[in-house]
Design a protein around this motif. Structure first.
Motif, PDB file in Angstrom:
ATOM      1  N   GLY A 113      61.364  87.952  15.209  1.00  0.00           N
ATOM      2  CA  GLY A 113      61.110  87.324  16.503  1.00  0.00           C
ATOM      3  C   GLY A 113      60.626  88.262  17.577  1.00  0.00           C
ATOM      4  O   GLY A 113      60.502  87.863  18.745  1.00  0.00           O
ATOM      5  N   ALA A 114      60.339  89.513  17.228  1.00  0.00           N
ATOM      6  CA  ALA A 114      59.887  90.487  18.228  1.00  0.00           C
ATOM      7  C   ALA A 114      58.593  90.051  18.918  1.00  0.00           C
ATOM      8  O   ALA A 114      58.464  90.206  20.134  1.00  0.00           O
ATOM      9  CB  ALA A 114      59.718  91.855  17.584  1.00  0.00           C
ATOM     10  N   LEU A 142      59.029  88.838  35.543  1.00  0.00           N
ATOM     11  CA  LEU A 142      58.211  88.283  36.617  1.00  0.00           C
ATOM     12  C   LEU A 142      58.997  87.252  37.423  1.00  0.00           C
ATOM     13  O   LEU A 142      58.921  87.222  38.655  1.00  0.00           O
ATOM     14  CB  LEU A 142      56.954  87.656  36.025  1.00  0.00           C
ATOM     15  N   GLY A 143      59.757  86.410  36.730  1.00  0.00           N
ATOM     16  CA  GLY A 143      60.560  85.397  37.422  1.00  0.00           C
ATOM     17  C   GLY A 143      61.631  86.019  38.299  1.00  0.00           C
ATOM     18  O   GLY A 143      61.843  85.586  39.442  1.00  0.00           O
ATOM     19  N   CYS A 144      62.313  87.039  37.797  1.00  0.00           N
ATOM     20  CA  CYS A 144      63.352  87.714  38.585  1.00  0.00           C
ATOM     21  C   CYS A 144      62.755  88.373  39.825  1.00  0.00           C
ATOM     22  O   CYS A 144      63.329  88.295  40.921  1.00  0.00           O
ATOM     23  CB  CYS A 144      64.068  88.757  37.726  1.00  0.00           C
ATOM     24  N   PRO A 186      56.467  88.405  25.279  1.00  0.00           N
ATOM     25  CA  PRO A 186      56.052  87.589  26.434  1.00  0.00           C
ATOM     26  C   PRO A 186      57.233  86.973  27.168  1.00  0.00           C
ATOM     27  O   PRO A 186      57.183  86.807  28.389  1.00  0.00           O
ATOM     28  CB  PRO A 186      55.154  86.518  25.799  1.00  0.00           C
ATOM     29  N   ALA A 187      58.299  86.633  26.430  1.00  0.00           N
ATOM     30  CA  ALA A 187      59.476  86.070  27.095  1.00  0.00           C
ATOM     31  C   ALA A 187      60.108  87.083  28.034  1.00  0.00           C
ATOM     32  O   ALA A 187      60.540  86.746  29.140  1.00  0.00           O
ATOM     33  CB  ALA A 187      60.497  85.620  26.045  1.00  0.00           C
ATOM     34  N   LEU A 188      60.143  88.343  27.605  1.00  0.00           N
ATOM     35  CA  LEU A 188      60.688  89.411  28.438  1.00  0.00           C
ATOM     36  C   LEU A 188      59.827  89.627  29.677  1.00  0.00           C
ATOM     37  O   LEU A 188      60.343  89.821  30.788  1.00  0.00           O
ATOM     38  CB  LEU A 188      60.776  90.699  27.624  1.00  0.00           C
ATOM     39  N   VAL A 230      65.974  98.763  27.300  1.00  0.00           N
ATOM     40  CA  VAL A 230      66.638  98.534  26.012  1.00  0.00           C
ATOM     41  C   VAL A 230      65.960  97.396  25.254  1.00  0.00           C
ATOM     42  O   VAL A 230      65.682  97.505  24.051  1.00  0.00           O
ATOM     43  CB  VAL A 230      68.129  98.230  26.230  1.00  0.00           C
ATOM     44  N   ASP A 231      65.674  96.308  25.977  1.00  0.00           N
ATOM     45  CA  ASP A 231      65.022  95.171  25.323  1.00  0.00           C
ATOM     46  C   ASP A 231      63.620  95.536  24.838  1.00  0.00           C
ATOM     47  O   ASP A 231      63.189  95.085  23.767  1.00  0.00           O
ATOM     48  CB  ASP A 231      64.942  93.987  26.287  1.00  0.00           C
ATOM     49  N   SER A 232      62.900  96.338  25.632  1.00  0.00           N
ATOM     50  CA  SER A 232      61.567  96.755  25.208  1.00  0.00           C
ATOM     51  C   SER A 232      61.626  97.592  23.938  1.00  0.00           C
ATOM     52  O   SER A 232      60.785  97.455  23.040  1.00  0.00           O
ATOM     53  CB  SER A 232      60.893  97.557  26.328  1.00  0.00           C
TER      54      SER A 232
END
Length: 203
Positions: A110-111, A123-125, A116-118, A99-101
């Motif tokens: 702000g897309a 990666l962090g998760c 990169p934030a997504l 959905v976010d993609s």
């Protein structure tokens, strides 16, 4: 003079990193295949990676080659209502990312910054999740414990994140390797945890 008995073929000699025939590499491939099969129901992903890490940790500790029965035993031990409930987060996270993609690809303010934030969030998760599955017995997979270890060992977290990123790139470029990749990724998580737990030698 009588010769000393030869070591069993399924054991590595003391101080030997790779046994004859690169058994360690074969072990990782076997664990990768077994983990991929165990992940097919999706909700079993946490238990599958816990079993992979426990099997690799046991192999490193005893010096024996990995057997399918050993992996199956660890998988049964880690299958529980809690691990299956945690496995529900995998498809949920996938839906959120899809959905976010879709929103990022849209003409929203702000897309460009969200993309990169997504990617960093994903990666962090994945990195924290792998650290949770690599916790040694008697610890159970814990997001809190994994976060604490990630914060206390930023270098190890960076190394594990690099391994996850490399696995993602290999999946994208060579999809046929996907069933084998869980083995090296679980091995990386296990080694990072062992690196922290093993006391440093005094010079």
């Amino acid at each position: 003079m009588s010769r000393a008995p030869a070591p069993p073929r399924d054991r590595r000699e003391t101080g030997e990193i790779f046994s004859p025939g690169f058994a360690l590499f074969a072990d990782m491939l076997l664990v990768g295949l077994l983990t991929s099969l165990a992940c097919l129901p999706v909700v079993t992903v946490p238990a599958a990676f816990c079993a992979a890490s426990a099997t690799l940790r046991e192999s490193v500790g005893t010096g024996t080659q990995i057997r399918i029965g050993a992996y199956a035993g660890h998988l049964r031990a880690h299958l529980s209502a809690g691990s299956l409930a945690a496995g529900l987060a995998v498809p949920l996270l996938a839906v959120v990312l899809l959905v976010d993609s879709a929103l990022v690809r849209g003409a929203l303010p702000g897309a460009p910054a969200m993309a990169p934030a997504l990617a960093l969030l994903t990666l962090g998760c994945a990195t924290v999740g792998l650290r949770a599955t690599a916790l040694p017995a008697p610890h159970r997979p814990s997001a809190r414990e994994a976060l604490l270890r990630s914060a206390a060992d930023p270098r190890g977290t960076l190394l594990l994140g690099s391994a996850v990123l490399l696995a993602a790139l290999l999946t994208w470029s060579m999809p046929l390797l996907t069933p084998l990749l869980p083995g090296p990724v679980a091995f990386a998580a296990t080694v990072v945890d062992l690196r922290v737990m093993t006391p440093r030698r005094q010079n």
